[in-house]
Each structure stands twice: as structure tokens, then as C-alpha cells.
Design a protein around this motif. Sequence first.
Motif, PDB file in Angstrom:
ATOM      1  N   VAL A 117      11.404 -29.631  23.450  1.00  0.00           N
ATOM      2  CA  VAL A 117      10.040 -29.232  23.112  1.00  0.00           C
ATOM      3  C   VAL A 117      10.141 -28.291  21.920  1.00  0.00           C
ATOM      4  N   VAL A 118       9.336 -28.580  20.906  1.00  0.00           N
ATOM      5  CA  VAL A 118       9.351 -27.794  19.677  1.00  0.00           C
ATOM      6  C   VAL A 118       8.002 -27.106  19.529  1.00  0.00           C
ATOM      7  N   PHE A 119       8.053 -25.797  19.310  1.00  0.00           N
ATOM      8  CA  PHE A 119       6.849 -25.005  19.061  1.00  0.00           C
ATOM      9  C   PHE A 119       6.875 -24.577  17.605  1.00  0.00           C
ATOM     10  N   GLY A 120       5.704 -24.561  16.982  1.00  0.00           N
ATOM     11  CA  GLY A 120       5.634 -24.129  15.594  1.00  0.00           C
ATOM     12  C   GLY A 120       4.202 -23.990  15.122  1.00  0.00           C
ATOM     13  N   ARG A 121       4.045 -24.021  13.805  1.00  0.00           N
ATOM     14  CA  ARG A 121       2.735 -23.898  13.165  1.00  0.00           C
ATOM     15  C   ARG A 121       2.674 -24.881  12.005  1.00  0.00           C
ATOM     16  N   CYS A 122       1.476 -25.372  11.737  1.00  0.00           N
ATOM     17  CA  CYS A 122       1.306 -26.248  10.582  1.00  0.00           C
ATOM     18  C   CYS A 122      -0.071 -26.033   9.974  1.00  0.00           C
ATOM     19  N   ALA A 123      -0.214 -26.481   8.739  1.00  0.00           N
ATOM     20  CA  ALA A 123      -1.517 -26.483   8.075  1.00  0.00           C
ATOM     21  C   ALA A 123      -1.581 -27.719   7.186  1.00  0.00           C
ATOM     22  N   TYR A 124      -2.713 -28.377   7.245  1.00  0.00           N
ATOM     23  CA  TYR A 124      -2.975 -29.561   6.428  1.00  0.00           C
ATOM     24  C   TYR A 124      -4.351 -29.426   5.798  1.00  0.00           C
ATOM     25  N   ARG A 125      -4.497 -30.016   4.595  1.00  0.00           N
ATOM     26  CA  ARG A 125      -5.789 -30.060   3.907  1.00  0.00           C
ATOM     27  C   ARG A 125      -6.268 -31.510   3.911  1.00  0.00           C
ATOM     28  N   ASN A 126      -7.502 -31.709   4.349  1.00  0.00           N
ATOM     29  CA  ASN A 126      -8.077 -33.049   4.343  1.00  0.00           C
ATOM     30  C   ASN A 126      -8.362 -33.451   2.897  1.00  0.00           C
ATOM     31  N   ALA A 176      -7.013 -27.266   7.946  1.00  0.00           N
ATOM     32  CA  ALA A 176      -6.851 -27.028   9.380  1.00  0.00           C
ATOM     33  C   ALA A 176      -5.474 -26.423   9.591  1.00  0.00           C
ATOM     34  N   GLU A 177      -5.440 -25.244  10.194  1.00  0.00           N
ATOM     35  CA  GLU A 177      -4.168 -24.609  10.536  1.00  0.00           C
ATOM     36  C   GLU A 177      -4.094 -24.519  12.048  1.00  0.00           C
ATOM     37  N   SER A 178      -2.924 -24.818  12.604  1.00  0.00           N
ATOM     38  CA  SER A 178      -2.816 -24.908  14.057  1.00  0.00           C
ATOM     39  C   SER A 178      -1.400 -24.608  14.520  1.00  0.00           C
ATOM     40  N   VAL A 179      -1.295 -24.161  15.768  1.00  0.00           N
ATOM     41  CA  VAL A 179       0.009 -24.189  16.427  1.00  0.00           C
ATOM     42  C   VAL A 179       0.293 -25.654  16.736  1.00  0.00           C
ATOM     43  N   ILE A 180       1.563 -25.978  16.840  1.00  0.00           N
ATOM     44  CA  ILE A 180       1.958 -27.334  17.222  1.00  0.00           C
ATOM     45  C   ILE A 180       2.930 -27.250  18.381  1.00  0.00           C
ATOM     46  N   VAL A 181       2.860 -28.255  19.221  1.00  0.00           N
ATOM     47  CA  VAL A 181       3.841 -28.441  20.281  1.00  0.00           C
ATOM     48  C   VAL A 181       4.215 -29.919  20.244  1.00  0.00           C
ATOM     49  N   ASN A 182       5.490 -30.185  20.054  1.00  0.00           N
ATOM     50  CA  ASN A 182       5.988 -31.559  20.047  1.00  0.00           C
ATOM     51  C   ASN A 182       6.960 -31.724  21.202  1.00  0.00           C
ATOM     52  N   ARG A 183       6.732 -32.766  21.997  1.00  0.00           N
ATOM     53  CA  ARG A 183       7.607 -33.058  23.132  1.00  0.00           C
ATOM     54  C   ARG A 183       8.368 -34.344  22.834  1.00  0.00           C
ATOM     55  N   TRP A 184       9.672 -34.252  22.859  1.00  0.00           N
ATOM     56  CA  TRP A 184      10.563 -35.384  22.607  1.00  0.00           C
ATOM     57  C   TRP A 184      11.334 -35.733  23.878  1.00  0.00           C
ATOM     58  N   ARG A 185      11.650 -37.023  24.038  1.00  0.00           N
ATOM     59  CA  ARG A 185      12.611 -37.451  25.060  1.00  0.00           C
ATOM     60  C   ARG A 185      13.604 -38.366  24.365  1.00  0.00           C
ATOM     61  N   PHE A 186      14.879 -38.144  24.661  1.00  0.00           N
ATOM     62  CA  PHE A 186      15.956 -38.881  24.012  1.00  0.00           C
ATOM     63  C   PHE A 186      16.745 -39.688  25.032  1.00  0.00           C
ATOM     64  N   HIS A 187      17.289 -40.810  24.566  1.00  0.00           N
ATOM     65  CA  HIS A 187      18.197 -41.636  25.358  1.00  0.00           C
ATOM     66  C   HIS A 187      19.247 -42.171  24.384  1.00  0.00           C
ATOM     67  N   ASN A 188      20.507 -42.006  24.748  1.00  0.00           N
ATOM     68  CA  ASN A 188      21.610 -42.430  23.861  1.00  0.00           C
ATOM     69  C   ASN A 188      21.462 -41.839  22.455  1.00  0.00           C
ATOM     70  N   ASP A 189      21.075 -40.574  22.390  1.00  0.00           N
ATOM     71  CA  ASP A 189      20.935 -39.820  21.133  1.00  0.00           C
ATOM     72  C   ASP A 189      19.862 -40.370  20.197  1.00  0.00           C
ATOM     73  N   LEU A 190      18.909 -41.125  20.726  1.00  0.00           N
ATOM     74  CA  LEU A 190      17.771 -41.587  19.936  1.00  0.00           C
ATOM     75  C   LEU A 190      16.479 -41.240  20.670  1.00  0.00           C
ATOM     76  N   ALA A 191      15.451 -40.918  19.903  1.00  0.00           N
ATOM     77  CA  ALA A 191      14.155 -40.568  20.489  1.00  0.00           C
ATOM     78  C   ALA A 191      13.491 -41.823  21.058  1.00  0.00           C
ATOM     79  N   VAL A 192      13.081 -41.740  22.327  1.00  0.00           N
ATOM     80  CA  VAL A 192      12.370 -42.849  22.967  1.00  0.00           C
ATOM     81  C   VAL A 192      10.914 -42.490  23.245  1.00  0.00           C
ATOM     82  N   GLU A 193      10.593 -41.187  23.207  1.00  0.00           N
ATOM     83  CA  GLU A 193       9.208 -40.731  23.377  1.00  0.00           C
ATOM     84  C   GLU A 193       8.953 -39.532  22.481  1.00  0.00           C
TER      85      GLU A 193
END
Length: 145
Positions: free
Chosen positions: A93-102, A109-126
Motif C-alpha cells: 500500500v502506497v500513501f502519497g500526494r498528487c496534483a493534476y490540472r484539468n 485538483a490536489e489530493s492524498v493518494i492511496v494505491n493498493r497493489w497485489r503481486f504474484h511471482n513478482d508481477l502486479a496482478v491487482e
Amino acid sequence: MSQAVVSAELLEKLRYAYAAWHDSRGTSDDTWVALMADDIEMRSIADGAPGMEFSLPRKGKDTIRGYFSGLRADWEMIHYASEEFIVEGDRVVVFGRCAYRNRKTRKTAESVIVNRWRFHNDLAVEFFELYDTAKAFAAAVPDPA
């Protein structure tokens, strides 16, 4: 049955991908794709809603480039900073911040971000991303004339 564990090498590759994403202002697609299994499932909290169409659910590595091109078509990255990585078993799980301009409205839009990854055999599956959709949708809507 024991659960797979994210290796230190894989975690370092993930950290590098986040740094490259920020440094390239969101054009380092190949770095992300190299971390993904062919059958990856990618979801976003915005779920492809109007104004955030790029965020529709995707399955399969070949569809991921559409996410990146759709994001860049509508949004310009200002910054994307990963701040904390939490590893447990096959998940990161990665926590951070980002900002993008439309690009259409020129609103940011500036926001906190949370990214959840799941790996299998060293590759991301989710992959699942969370961010402040209220801010993103507000930035995507033009001001009244």
C-alpha cells in the motif's frame, strides 16, 4: 499454504516507478507496464464516471496503456509524490500526494493518494487507486458562463 512475500528488489522497482512517474510528469508508462502481469486487474475509485472516463476498470496488461493515454488527454500532472510504502505479504500500500490540472477547465485538483497493489511471482496482478474524487470531479466541471 504460505503467502508470497514482496521482495526487497520488487519494492525497490516499485519505488523507482513512482519516482519516474513524478519525474516524467506522468509519461513513464513502460516503467509501470514492466511491473504488471498480463492479466492485471486495475481499478480506480472514480470507476470511469463522467469527467473521469480514463478511470474505468481495466483487465489485462494490453488495456493499461488506455488508462495512461486517457489520463494524459484530460489531465496534466503537477506532482505525484509517494511518501510511505507498507508491505504485508503479497501486498503493498502506497500513501502519497498528487496534483493534476484539468486540460479543459484549467482547474487543479490536489489530493492524498492511496494505491493498493497485489503481486504474484513478482508481477502486479491487482491495482486499486483511491484519491479525493470530489476535488477531481470539481476540477473537471467547467465554471458556469
